[in-house]
Design a protein around this motif. Structure first.
Motif, mmCIF file in Angstrom:
data_model
loop_
_atom_site.group_PDB
_atom_site.id
_atom_site.type_symbol
_atom_site.label_atom_id
_atom_site.label_comp_id
_atom_site.label_asym_id
_atom_site.label_seq_id
_atom_site.Cartn_x
_atom_site.Cartn_y
_atom_site.Cartn_z
ATOM 1 N N THR A 98 -46.992 -42.894 26.529
ATOM 2 C CA THR A 98 -47.908 -42.440 27.576
ATOM 3 C C THR A 98 -48.294 -40.985 27.376
ATOM 4 O OG1 THR A 98 -47.101 -44.020 29.219
ATOM 5 C CG2 THR A 98 -48.111 -41.997 30.054
ATOM 6 N N GLY A 99 -49.578 -40.703 27.534
ATOM 7 C CA GLY A 99 -50.064 -39.342 27.423
ATOM 8 C C GLY A 99 -51.566 -39.316 27.222
ATOM 9 N N VAL A 100 -52.082 -38.114 27.073
ATOM 10 C CA VAL A 100 -53.498 -37.950 26.738
ATOM 11 C C VAL A 100 -53.596 -37.823 25.222
ATOM 12 C CG1 VAL A 100 -55.571 -36.581 27.033
ATOM 13 C CG2 VAL A 100 -53.956 -36.824 28.934
ATOM 14 N N TYR A 101 -54.444 -38.637 24.636
ATOM 15 C CA TYR A 101 -54.613 -38.667 23.188
ATOM 16 C C TYR A 101 -55.890 -37.932 22.806
ATOM 17 C CZ TYR A 101 -50.725 -41.854 22.553
ATOM 18 O OH TYR A 101 -49.459 -42.408 22.498
ATOM 19 N N TYR A 102 -55.749 -37.036 21.825
ATOM 20 C CA TYR A 102 -56.854 -36.192 21.395
ATOM 21 C C TYR A 102 -57.143 -36.407 19.908
ATOM 22 C CZ TYR A 102 -55.802 -33.485 25.621
ATOM 23 O OH TYR A 102 -55.566 -33.094 26.918
ATOM 24 N N CYS A 103 -58.405 -36.432 19.593
ATOM 25 C CA CYS A 103 -58.844 -36.439 18.208
ATOM 26 C C CYS A 103 -59.115 -34.992 17.788
ATOM 27 C CB CYS A 103 -60.121 -37.266 18.107
ATOM 28 S SG CYS A 103 -60.800 -37.442 16.467
ATOM 29 N N SER A 104 -58.833 -34.677 16.534
ATOM 30 C CA SER A 104 -59.016 -33.291 16.093
ATOM 31 C C SER A 104 -59.360 -33.235 14.618
ATOM 32 C CB SER A 104 -57.725 -32.497 16.347
ATOM 33 O OG SER A 104 -57.876 -31.146 15.959
ATOM 34 N N ALA A 105 -60.083 -32.169 14.269
ATOM 35 C CA ALA A 105 -60.402 -31.903 12.876
ATOM 36 C C ALA A 105 -60.601 -30.412 12.691
ATOM 37 C CB ALA A 105 -61.674 -32.654 12.464
ATOM 38 N N ASN A 106 -60.345 -29.955 11.485
ATOM 39 C CA ASN A 106 -60.593 -28.551 11.152
ATOM 40 C C ASN A 106 -61.947 -28.488 10.464
ATOM 41 O OD1 ASN A 106 -60.087 -25.847 11.009
ATOM 42 N ND2 ASN A 106 -58.844 -25.976 9.170
ATOM 43 N N THR A 107 -62.984 -28.108 11.194
ATOM 44 C CA THR A 107 -64.343 -28.185 10.687
ATOM 45 C C THR A 107 -64.768 -26.864 10.048
ATOM 46 O OG1 THR A 107 -65.318 -27.479 12.778
ATOM 47 C CG2 THR A 107 -64.920 -29.835 12.485
ATOM 48 N N PRO A 108 -65.594 -26.917 9.010
ATOM 49 C CA PRO A 108 -66.027 -25.684 8.347
ATOM 50 C C PRO A 108 -66.790 -24.752 9.287
ATOM 51 C CG PRO A 108 -66.523 -27.594 6.991
ATOM 52 C CD PRO A 108 -66.094 -28.109 8.318
ATOM 53 N N SER A 109 -67.582 -25.314 10.195
ATOM 54 C CA SER A 109 -68.451 -24.488 11.036
ATOM 55 C C SER A 109 -67.739 -23.908 12.240
ATOM 56 C CB SER A 109 -69.647 -25.310 11.514
ATOM 57 O OG SER A 109 -69.193 -26.438 12.253
ATOM 58 N N SER A 110 -66.783 -24.642 12.796
ATOM 59 C CA SER A 110 -66.187 -24.227 14.074
ATOM 60 C C SER A 110 -64.674 -24.159 14.066
ATOM 61 C CB SER A 110 -66.625 -25.182 15.190
ATOM 62 O OG SER A 110 -68.021 -25.189 15.324
ATOM 63 N N GLY A 111 -64.058 -24.315 12.907
ATOM 64 C CA GLY A 111 -62.603 -24.283 12.865
ATOM 65 C C GLY A 111 -62.005 -25.509 13.526
ATOM 66 N N ARG A 112 -60.848 -25.350 14.150
ATOM 67 C CA ARG A 112 -60.148 -26.463 14.787
ATOM 68 C C ARG A 112 -60.965 -26.950 15.976
ATOM 69 N NH1 ARG A 112 -57.000 -30.313 13.468
ATOM 70 N NH2 ARG A 112 -56.098 -28.798 11.996
ATOM 71 N N SER A 113 -61.336 -28.222 15.942
ATOM 72 C CA SER A 113 -62.137 -28.812 17.010
ATOM 73 C C SER A 113 -61.406 -29.988 17.622
ATOM 74 C CB SER A 113 -63.495 -29.266 16.451
ATOM 75 O OG SER A 113 -64.210 -28.168 15.938
ATOM 76 N N TRP A 114 -61.676 -30.207 18.925
ATOM 77 C CA TRP A 114 -60.978 -31.235 19.685
ATOM 78 C C TRP A 114 -61.976 -32.059 20.483
ATOM 79 C CZ3 TRP A 114 -55.691 -31.543 19.147
ATOM 80 C CH2 TRP A 114 -55.042 -30.434 18.589
ATOM 81 N N GLY A 115 -61.507 -33.211 20.952
ATOM 82 C CA GLY A 115 -62.245 -33.972 21.932
ATOM 83 C C GLY A 115 -61.702 -33.684 23.318
ATOM 84 N N GLN A 116 -62.246 -34.408 24.294
ATOM 85 C CA GLN A 116 -61.826 -34.196 25.676
ATOM 86 C C GLN A 116 -60.543 -34.953 26.003
ATOM 87 O OE1 GLN A 116 -64.040 -36.396 24.724
ATOM 88 N NE2 GLN A 116 -63.466 -38.283 25.814
ATOM 89 N N GLY A 117 -60.165 -35.878 25.125
ATOM 90 C CA GLY A 117 -58.950 -36.652 25.330
ATOM 91 C C GLY A 117 -59.213 -37.961 26.047
ATOM 92 N N THR A 118 -58.338 -38.915 25.811
ATOM 93 C CA THR A 118 -58.396 -40.205 26.508
ATOM 94 C C THR A 118 -56.980 -40.566 26.948
ATOM 95 O OG1 THR A 118 -59.170 -42.504 26.359
ATOM 96 C CG2 THR A 118 -58.198 -41.576 24.356
ATOM 97 N N GLN A 119 -56.866 -40.991 28.200
ATOM 98 C CA GLN A 119 -55.554 -41.245 28.791
ATOM 99 C C GLN A 119 -55.022 -42.613 28.364
ATOM 100 O OE1 GLN A 119 -53.562 -39.278 30.997
ATOM 101 N NE2 GLN A 119 -52.042 -40.885 30.610
ATOM 102 N N VAL A 120 -53.777 -42.626 27.922
ATOM 103 C CA VAL A 120 -53.064 -43.873 27.622
ATOM 104 C C VAL A 120 -51.834 -43.934 28.524
ATOM 105 C CG1 VAL A 120 -51.706 -45.124 25.898
ATOM 106 C CG2 VAL A 120 -53.863 -44.007 25.241
ATOM 107 N N THR A 121 -51.732 -44.997 29.287
ATOM 108 C CA THR A 121 -50.582 -45.180 30.165
ATOM 109 C C THR A 121 -49.924 -46.515 29.852
ATOM 110 O OG1 THR A 121 -51.659 -43.911 31.924
ATOM 111 C CG2 THR A 121 -49.774 -45.273 32.543
ATOM 112 N N VAL A 122 -48.637 -46.469 29.538
ATOM 113 C CA VAL A 122 -47.889 -47.681 29.199
ATOM 114 C C VAL A 122 -46.843 -47.911 30.281
ATOM 115 C CG1 VAL A 122 -46.537 -48.874 27.449
ATOM 116 C CG2 VAL A 122 -48.233 -47.167 26.753
ATOM 117 N N SER A 123 -46.960 -49.033 30.954
ATOM 118 C CA SER A 123 -46.023 -49.347 32.034
ATOM 119 C C SER A 123 -44.857 -50.175 31.496
ATOM 120 C CB SER A 123 -46.739 -50.110 33.144
ATOM 121 O OG SER A 123 -47.223 -51.347 32.652
ATOM 122 N N SER A 124 -43.716 -49.984 32.102
ATOM 123 C CA SER A 124 -42.521 -50.705 31.637
ATOM 124 C C SER A 124 -42.368 -52.039 32.358
ATOM 125 C CB SER A 124 -41.281 -49.841 31.872
ATOM 126 O OG SER A 124 -41.183 -49.489 33.221
#
Length: 119
Positions: free
Chosen positions: A93-119
């Motif tokens: 469970t958590g917020v999952y983020y995609c990321s890349a180190n881009t030539p133009s902007s350095g380390r870049s991220w997305g806004q994230g997507t929530q994953v919740t796993v219930s027991s």
């Protein structure tokens, strides 16, 4: 600022599966194929951690906690990276983020997507 776009999160029971997608913005289409792409996650009150990476040459690497359950892949023609998550556990469970180190902007991220796993 390069903004990646994640999707595919949701609520799932333990043992279930989800597939996350990360779409690259048009501004990095020309360089997408040479970028190493990453998925990170952040659980509540914990540090963000690296979950999986895929290099430009499609070499993959995983955190020990997800190895054998998660699969990262990419489609350079569609500028998309996926994270297939199987046999999910509550500790995933958590917020999952995609990321890349881009030539133009350095380390870049997305806004994230929530994953919740219930027991």
């Amino acid at each position: 600022q390069v903004r990646l776009v994640e999707s595919g999160g949701g609520l799932v029971q333990a043992g279930g599966s989800l597939r996350l997608s990360c779409a690259a913005p048009r501004s990095i289409f020309s360089t997408f194929s040479v970028l190493d792409m990453e998925w990170h996650r952040q659980a509540p009150e914990k540090e963000r951690e690296l979950v999986a990476t895929i290099s430009s040459g499609r070499t993959t690497d995983y955190a020990a906690s997800v190895k054998g359950r998660f699969t990262i892949s990419r489609d350079n023609s569609r500028k998309i990276v996926w994270l297939q998550m199987n046999n999910l556990k509550p500790e995933d469970t958590g917020v999952y983020y995609c990321s890349a180190n881009t030539p133009s902007s350095g380390r870049s991220w997305g806004q994230g997507t929530q994953v919740t796993v219930s027991s």
